[in-house]
Design a protein around this motif. Sequence first.
Motif, mmCIF file in Angstrom:
data_model
loop_
_atom_site.group_PDB
_atom_site.id
_atom_site.type_symbol
_atom_site.label_atom_id
_atom_site.label_comp_id
_atom_site.label_asym_id
_atom_site.label_seq_id
_atom_site.Cartn_x
_atom_site.Cartn_y
_atom_site.Cartn_z
ATOM 1 N N ARG A 29 -5.063 12.934 -2.944
ATOM 2 C CA ARG A 29 -3.803 12.697 -2.239
ATOM 3 C C ARG A 29 -3.330 13.998 -1.603
ATOM 4 N NH1 ARG A 29 -5.600 8.390 -3.545
ATOM 5 N NH2 ARG A 29 -4.461 6.688 -4.561
ATOM 6 N N LYS A 30 -2.479 13.879 -0.599
ATOM 7 C CA LYS A 30 -1.957 15.055 0.087
ATOM 8 C C LYS A 30 -0.435 15.014 0.108
ATOM 9 C CE LYS A 30 -5.959 15.451 3.178
ATOM 10 N NZ LYS A 30 -6.411 15.438 4.599
ATOM 11 N N LEU A 31 0.173 16.171 -0.057
ATOM 12 C CA LEU A 31 1.627 16.301 0.012
ATOM 13 C C LEU A 31 1.959 17.437 0.963
ATOM 14 C CD1 LEU A 31 4.472 15.519 -1.036
ATOM 15 C CD2 LEU A 31 4.174 17.267 -2.803
ATOM 16 N N GLU A 32 2.607 17.112 2.071
ATOM 17 C CA GLU A 32 3.027 18.130 3.022
ATOM 18 C C GLU A 32 4.481 18.502 2.749
ATOM 19 O OE1 GLU A 32 2.256 17.094 7.052
ATOM 20 O OE2 GLU A 32 0.090 17.336 6.831
ATOM 21 N N ILE A 33 4.815 19.768 2.990
ATOM 22 C CA ILE A 33 6.145 20.280 2.666
ATOM 23 C C ILE A 33 6.798 20.857 3.912
ATOM 24 C CG2 ILE A 33 7.440 21.873 1.200
ATOM 25 C CD1 ILE A 33 5.025 21.842 -0.704
ATOM 26 N N SER A 34 8.067 20.529 4.097
ATOM 27 C CA SER A 34 8.824 21.042 5.239
ATOM 28 C C SER A 34 10.176 21.557 4.756
ATOM 29 C CB SER A 34 9.037 19.922 6.277
ATOM 30 O OG SER A 34 9.925 20.335 7.293
ATOM 31 N N MET A 90 2.875 10.143 -5.084
ATOM 32 C CA MET A 90 1.448 10.227 -5.364
ATOM 33 C C MET A 90 0.880 8.848 -5.698
ATOM 34 S SD MET A 90 -1.279 10.471 -7.574
ATOM 35 C CE MET A 90 -0.490 10.522 -9.188
ATOM 36 N N HIS A 91 1.640 8.067 -6.453
ATOM 37 C CA HIS A 91 1.218 6.720 -6.825
ATOM 38 C C HIS A 91 1.074 5.820 -5.589
ATOM 39 C CE1 HIS A 91 1.124 6.837 -11.155
ATOM 40 N NE2 HIS A 91 2.346 7.316 -11.232
ATOM 41 N N TYR A 92 1.979 6.000 -4.622
ATOM 42 C CA TYR A 92 2.048 5.058 -3.509
ATOM 43 C C TYR A 92 1.637 5.681 -2.182
ATOM 44 C CZ TYR A 92 4.383 2.600 -7.155
ATOM 45 O OH TYR A 92 4.662 2.016 -8.359
ATOM 46 N N SER A 93 0.516 6.368 -2.226
ATOM 47 C CA SER A 93 -0.138 6.842 -1.014
ATOM 48 C C SER A 93 -1.632 6.667 -1.232
ATOM 49 C CB SER A 93 0.206 8.314 -0.735
ATOM 50 O OG SER A 93 -0.229 9.138 -1.800
ATOM 51 N N ASP A 94 -2.414 6.893 -0.219
ATOM 52 C CA ASP A 94 -3.857 6.790 -0.380
ATOM 53 C C ASP A 94 -4.533 7.911 0.394
ATOM 54 O OD1 ASP A 94 -4.057 5.979 2.375
ATOM 55 O OD2 ASP A 94 -3.564 3.934 1.754
ATOM 56 N N GLU A 95 -5.850 7.877 0.432
ATOM 57 C CA GLU A 95 -6.586 8.962 1.072
ATOM 58 C C GLU A 95 -6.390 8.988 2.583
ATOM 59 O OE1 GLU A 95 -10.658 9.324 -0.154
ATOM 60 O OE2 GLU A 95 -10.233 8.513 -2.140
ATOM 61 N N GLU A 96 -5.911 7.888 3.139
ATOM 62 C CA GLU A 96 -5.712 7.803 4.580
ATOM 63 C C GLU A 96 -4.317 8.262 5.006
ATOM 64 O OE1 GLU A 96 -8.271 7.082 6.444
ATOM 65 O OE2 GLU A 96 -9.473 6.770 4.634
ATOM 66 N N THR A 97 -3.419 8.418 4.060
ATOM 67 C CA THR A 97 -2.046 8.811 4.372
ATOM 68 C C THR A 97 -1.695 10.085 3.610
ATOM 69 O OG1 THR A 97 -1.106 7.498 2.549
ATOM 70 C CG2 THR A 97 -1.366 6.394 4.675
ATOM 71 N N PHE A 98 -0.554 10.656 3.928
ATOM 72 C CA PHE A 98 -0.077 11.804 3.165
ATOM 73 C C PHE A 98 1.422 11.657 2.957
ATOM 74 C CE2 PHE A 98 -0.130 12.927 7.662
ATOM 75 C CZ PHE A 98 1.161 13.376 7.871
ATOM 76 N N SER A 99 1.878 12.139 1.818
ATOM 77 C CA SER A 99 3.301 12.120 1.510
ATOM 78 C C SER A 99 3.944 13.391 2.069
ATOM 79 C CB SER A 99 3.518 12.036 0.001
ATOM 80 O OG SER A 99 2.846 10.916 -0.531
#
Length: 230
Positions: free
Chosen positions: A98-103, A130-139
């Motif tokens: 999973r990916k998490l971007e920060i702003s 993290m639970h509600y994302s997948d490899e195609e999306t990022f939080s």
Amino acid sequence: MESEVNGILVAAHELKAPLALLRQLAFSLELAEDDVDARKKIQSQMIDISDRAIKQVSDLTKIARLEDGLFDLEPVAIRGVCDEVTAELRHLFRYNHRKLEISYTNRSRLVVANRDLLYSVVYNFCLNAMHYSDEETFSTMSVKDYHDKVRLSVRDFGPSLPTDVWQSLKKGWVEKPTSIAMRPGSSGLGLYIASKFSQYMDANVGAVRHRDGTSFFVDLPISKQASLFS
């Protein structure tokens, strides 16, 4: 009384899930006795699950102590708290692909909060994403100035948030642990914990529904000392 019982049942159900998973992994550990790499992977999973379960139990214990006024409010550097949470969860996000971007765009660096309670709010929001994302999306986690407050928001790509839960969040908090249809796992209990801690800190939680997910946010009071550090 019925509402309170239902809340307890939801909390018990969500705390039961990691215990069941740990039991399953324990059996897998026996089967992987001769595979060192597999054993290390399973052991890492068990530690992560245990840590998250312990955090939830600890947070529920803190909720019971909020009325005692033991959690002092003070100026807190919100970016520092966010950095600590993301550092702790980095391994979990990477392990689950999973990916998490920060702003960060907030000019007001300090908020009035309790550091430990705020940490739990951010942690629950990020874990939920993290639970509600997948490899195609990022939080995405963002911190920005918003109407004389600082808004921390975490965007996920999970199923639509039910109307009743969304309306409760529009009031500024969730009254009890609530089972959220199509959002199993930590969503209901995590939102309840975040809501109770935010309410204690004179902050409101809320949610914005999107066509492909939800943004959960908390609006925190700006510290009057912020101008000293700007």
